[in-house]
Design a protein around this motif. Structure first.
Motif, PDB file in Angstrom:
ATOM      1  N   ASP A 167       0.827  -1.210   0.000  1.00 42.57           N
ATOM      2  CA  ASP A 167       0.000   0.000   0.000  1.00 42.57           C
ATOM      3  C   ASP A 167       0.859   1.256   0.000  1.00 42.57           C
ATOM      4  O   ASP A 167       0.522   2.248  -0.642  1.00 42.57           O
ATOM      5  N   TRP A 168       1.957   1.229   0.737  1.00 38.38           N
ATOM      6  CA  TRP A 168       2.836   2.400   0.772  1.00 38.38           C
ATOM      7  C   TRP A 168       3.418   2.702  -0.614  1.00 38.38           C
ATOM      8  O   TRP A 168       3.547   3.853  -1.002  1.00 38.38           O
ATOM      9  N   LEU A 169       3.755   1.631  -1.358  1.00 39.02           N
ATOM     10  CA  LEU A 169       4.340   1.842  -2.683  1.00 39.02           C
ATOM     11  C   LEU A 169       3.319   2.425  -3.655  1.00 39.02           C
ATOM     12  O   LEU A 169       3.695   3.074  -4.634  1.00 39.02           O
ATOM     13  N   ARG A 170       2.047   2.182  -3.399  1.00 41.79           N
ATOM     14  CA  ARG A 170       1.008   2.795  -4.237  1.00 41.79           C
ATOM     15  C   ARG A 170       0.626   4.174  -3.712  1.00 41.79           C
ATOM     16  O   ARG A 170      -0.094   4.906  -4.389  1.00 41.79           O
ATOM     17  N   GLY A 171       1.059   4.505  -2.499  1.00 44.57           N
ATOM     18  CA  GLY A 171       0.678   5.764  -1.864  1.00 44.57           C
ATOM     19  C   GLY A 171       1.847   6.668  -1.586  1.00 44.57           C
ATOM     20  O   GLY A 171       2.451   7.226  -2.518  1.00 44.57           O
ATOM     21  N   PRO A 172       2.231   6.833  -0.306  1.00 43.11           N
ATOM     22  CA  PRO A 172       3.229   7.837   0.061  1.00 43.11           C
ATOM     23  C   PRO A 172       4.629   7.571  -0.483  1.00 43.11           C
ATOM     24  O   PRO A 172       5.422   8.508  -0.592  1.00 43.11           O
ATOM     25  N   LEU A 173       4.943   6.325  -0.832  1.00 43.67           N
ATOM     26  CA  LEU A 173       6.281   6.028  -1.361  1.00 43.67           C
ATOM     27  C   LEU A 173       6.297   5.869  -2.876  1.00 43.67           C
ATOM     28  O   LEU A 173       7.316   5.489  -3.453  1.00 43.67           O
ATOM     29  N   ARG A 174       5.192   6.192  -3.521  1.00 37.28           N
ATOM     30  CA  ARG A 174       5.110   5.954  -4.968  1.00 37.28           C
ATOM     31  C   ARG A 174       6.129   6.787  -5.746  1.00 37.28           C
ATOM     32  O   ARG A 174       6.830   6.260  -6.627  1.00 37.28           O
ATOM     33  N   ASP A 175       6.227   8.070  -5.460  1.00 36.55           N
ATOM     34  CA  ASP A 175       7.167   8.923  -6.197  1.00 36.55           C
ATOM     35  C   ASP A 175       8.603   8.474  -5.963  1.00 36.55           C
ATOM     36  O   ASP A 175       9.429   8.486  -6.894  1.00 36.55           O
ATOM     37  N   TRP A 176       8.909   8.126  -4.727  1.00 36.21           N
ATOM     38  CA  TRP A 176      10.257   7.648  -4.406  1.00 36.21           C
ATOM     39  C   TRP A 176      10.583   6.382  -5.191  1.00 36.21           C
ATOM     40  O   TRP A 176      11.659   6.261  -5.795  1.00 36.21           O
ATOM     41  N   ALA A 177       9.627   5.435  -5.217  1.00 31.47           N
ATOM     42  CA  ALA A 177       9.847   4.189  -5.932  1.00 31.47           C
ATOM     43  C   ALA A 177       9.952   4.431  -7.431  1.00 31.47           C
ATOM     44  O   ALA A 177      10.799   3.851  -8.115  1.00 31.47           O
ATOM     45  N   SER A 228      25.337   5.233  -2.020  1.00 31.41           N
ATOM     46  CA  SER A 228      26.770   5.020  -2.158  1.00 31.41           C
ATOM     47  C   SER A 228      27.393   5.999  -3.135  1.00 31.41           C
ATOM     48  O   SER A 228      28.579   6.324  -3.025  1.00 31.41           O
ATOM     49  N   ARG A 229      26.596   6.481  -4.078  1.00 35.40           N
ATOM     50  CA  ARG A 229      27.130   7.399  -5.089  1.00 35.40           C
ATOM     51  C   ARG A 229      26.952   8.860  -4.729  1.00 35.40           C
ATOM     52  O   ARG A 229      27.777   9.698  -5.094  1.00 35.40           O
ATOM     53  N   THR A 230      25.863   9.168  -4.033  1.00 34.25           N
ATOM     54  CA  THR A 230      25.556  10.575  -3.766  1.00 34.25           C
ATOM     55  C   THR A 230      25.577  10.931  -2.295  1.00 34.25           C
ATOM     56  O   THR A 230      25.621  12.114  -1.945  1.00 34.25           O
ATOM     57  N   GLY A 231      25.497   9.923  -1.422  1.00 34.68           N
ATOM     58  CA  GLY A 231      25.419  10.197   0.006  1.00 34.68           C
ATOM     59  C   GLY A 231      24.033  10.574   0.465  1.00 34.68           C
ATOM     60  O   GLY A 231      23.816  10.855   1.648  1.00 34.68           O
ATOM     61  N   GLN A 232      23.040  10.575  -0.454  1.00 36.08           N
ATOM     62  CA  GLN A 232      21.660  10.917  -0.102  1.00 36.08           C
ATOM     63  C   GLN A 232      20.950   9.672   0.425  1.00 36.08           C
ATOM     64  O   GLN A 232      20.910   8.646  -0.235  1.00 36.08           O
ATOM     65  N   ILE A 233      20.386   9.817   1.612  1.00 34.79           N
ATOM     66  CA  ILE A 233      19.682   8.691   2.227  1.00 34.79           C
ATOM     67  C   ILE A 233      18.181   8.806   2.004  1.00 34.79           C
ATOM     68  O   ILE A 233      17.531   7.902   1.510  1.00 34.79           O
ATOM     69  N   GLU A 234      17.600   9.936   2.370  1.00 34.10           N
ATOM     70  CA  GLU A 234      16.165  10.110   2.229  1.00 34.10           C
ATOM     71  C   GLU A 234      15.838  10.713   0.877  1.00 34.10           C
ATOM     72  O   GLU A 234      16.452  11.692   0.454  1.00 34.10           O
ATOM     73  N   PRO A 235      14.866  10.154   0.157  1.00 37.55           N
ATOM     74  CA  PRO A 235      14.479  10.689  -1.143  1.00 37.55           C
ATOM     75  C   PRO A 235      13.738  12.009  -0.996  1.00 37.55           C
ATOM     76  O   PRO A 235      13.173  12.312   0.050  1.00 37.55           O
ATOM     77  N   SER A 236      13.746  12.779  -2.045  1.00 36.54           N
ATOM     78  CA  SER A 236      13.030  14.049  -2.045  1.00 36.54           C
ATOM     79  C   SER A 236      11.540  13.816  -1.883  1.00 36.54           C
ATOM     80  O   SER A 236      10.954  12.960  -2.539  1.00 36.54           O
ATOM     81  N   GLY A 237      10.908  14.554  -0.959  1.00 37.36           N
ATOM     82  CA  GLY A 237       9.475  14.422  -0.768  1.00 37.36           C
ATOM     83  C   GLY A 237       9.078  13.246   0.115  1.00 37.36           C
ATOM     84  O   GLY A 237       7.919  12.909   0.248  1.00 37.36           O
ATOM     85  N   TYR A 238      10.040  12.608   0.737  1.00 38.11           N
ATOM     86  CA  TYR A 238       9.777  11.451   1.594  1.00 38.11           C
ATOM     87  C   TYR A 238       8.986  11.873   2.820  1.00 38.11           C
ATOM     88  O   TYR A 238       9.371  12.795   3.538  1.00 38.11           O
ATOM     89  N   ASP A 239       7.874  11.236   3.049  1.00 43.60           N
ATOM     90  CA  ASP A 239       6.977  11.581   4.164  1.00 43.60           C
ATOM     91  C   ASP A 239       7.207  10.582   5.285  1.00 43.60           C
ATOM     92  O   ASP A 239       6.705   9.467   5.256  1.00 43.60           O
ATOM     93  N   GLN A 240       7.979  10.964   6.297  1.00 43.95           N
ATOM     94  CA  GLN A 240       8.294  10.041   7.376  1.00 43.95           C
ATOM     95  C   GLN A 240       7.054   9.641   8.166  1.00 43.95           C
ATOM     96  O   GLN A 240       6.930   8.509   8.619  1.00 43.95           O
ATOM     97  N   LYS A 241       6.108  10.554   8.360  1.00 51.19           N
ATOM     98  CA  LYS A 241       4.900  10.234   9.111  1.00 51.19           C
ATOM     99  C   LYS A 241       4.090   9.187   8.377  1.00 51.19           C
ATOM    100  O   LYS A 241       3.519   8.269   8.979  1.00 51.19           O
ATOM    101  N   ALA A 242       4.012   9.312   7.051  1.00 51.59           N
ATOM    102  CA  ALA A 242       3.213   8.371   6.283  1.00 51.59           C
ATOM    103  C   ALA A 242       3.862   7.007   6.261  1.00 51.59           C
ATOM    104  O   ALA A 242       3.203   5.980   6.233  1.00 51.59           O
ATOM    105  N   ALA A 243       5.197   6.962   6.293  1.00 46.60           N
ATOM    106  CA  ALA A 243       5.908   5.698   6.223  1.00 46.60           C
ATOM    107  C   ALA A 243       6.212   5.143   7.601  1.00 46.60           C
ATOM    108  O   ALA A 243       6.598   4.014   7.716  1.00 46.60           O
TER     109      ALA A 243
END
Length: 243
Positions: A167-177, A228-243
């Motif tokens: 459900d998260w991949l269809r919702g709050p994590l969709r853009d990240w995925a 490993s390439r950019t050092g970025q851990i959290e994706p842009s627009g990542y909603d921690q509350k939703a996840a």
């Protein structure tokens, strides 16, 4: 799977307990297993999500006791062989690793006491008819529990500790995925064949199947590669509350 879920929906109270949750997906899984020619092939299908040769560019299935030199395990029937394969592969290499790390971290004994060699040896000596009877698994253990625990606490659906990744991949994590599974990105990076991934992603988004486990493995590699390439851990627009 979703068509079978709709068709079987009104009949779920009448279905065996093992089919009441996600019957469509389980029927599809069962159909895929019909092609297995050996018990070991059947087992490998049960624990493997992807065919590496189809998913990974230049990839192949690693040689193991399941597809290389089969374990002898003489004298065991099909069900017993599946149990033995579980004991020497999935148990030490997967669930014990995860449970041990989590449980031992808070000084909690989970599965390990049941693996005392005396308990394991006794369990293997018990006749198969006392373990699986009339479609009921763990039959002899249930008979013991009935003497000490109310039946209502035993005869109920199994509940795991999984989170609704699908459900998260269809919702709050969709853009990240979507950013990690972008076709041009996959081609440029050169690790994965984009076609099966994009097809599986589309099927998941449409609701035709729940491919959360197939996709999550790819996403974890993609997220690690990005970090490993950019050092970025959290994706842009990542909603921690939703996840």
């Amino acid at each position: 799977p979703e068509i079978w879920d709709a068709v079987l929906g009104p009949l779920r109270p009448l279905l065996p307990g093992s089919l009441r949750a996600a019957p469509g997906e389980k029927l599809h899984q069962g159909a895929r297993k019909l092609a297995a020619e050996r018990i070991d092939d059947l087992y490998l299908q049960s624990i493997s999500r992807w065919d590496p040769a189809r998913l990974v560019i230049g990839g192949r299935e690693p040689r193991t006791c399941l597809n290389g030199r089969p374990l002898a395990l003489d004298g065991l029937d099909g069900v017993q062989r599946l149990m033995a394969l579980d004991a020497v592969t999935y148990l030490p290499d997967d669930i014990l690793v995860k449970v041990d790390r989590a449980a031992m971290g808070v000084s909690l004994e989970g599965r390990v006491p049941f693996l005392d060699h005396r308990v394991v040896e006794f369990a293997w000596r018990i006749p198969q008819s006392m373990k699986l009877r009339d479609g009921t698994a763990k039959w002899i253990l249930r008979q013991v529990l009935y003497k000490h625990v109310p039946r209502a606490l035993i005869e109920r659906p199994k509940k795991g500790f999984s989170v609704p990744v699908g459900d998260w991949l269809r919702g709050p994590l969709r853009d990240w995925a979507e950013s990690l599974l972008d076709e041009s990105r996959l081609r440029q990076e050169g690790f994965f064949n984009p076609a099966p991934i994009r097809r599986t992603w589309a099927e998941h988004l449409s609701g035709r199947r729940n491919a959360q486990y197939h996709l999550w493995g790819v996403l974890m590699f993609q997220a690690w590669l990005k970090q490993s390439r950019t050092g970025q851990i959290e994706p842009s627009g990542y909603d921690q509350k939703a996840a």
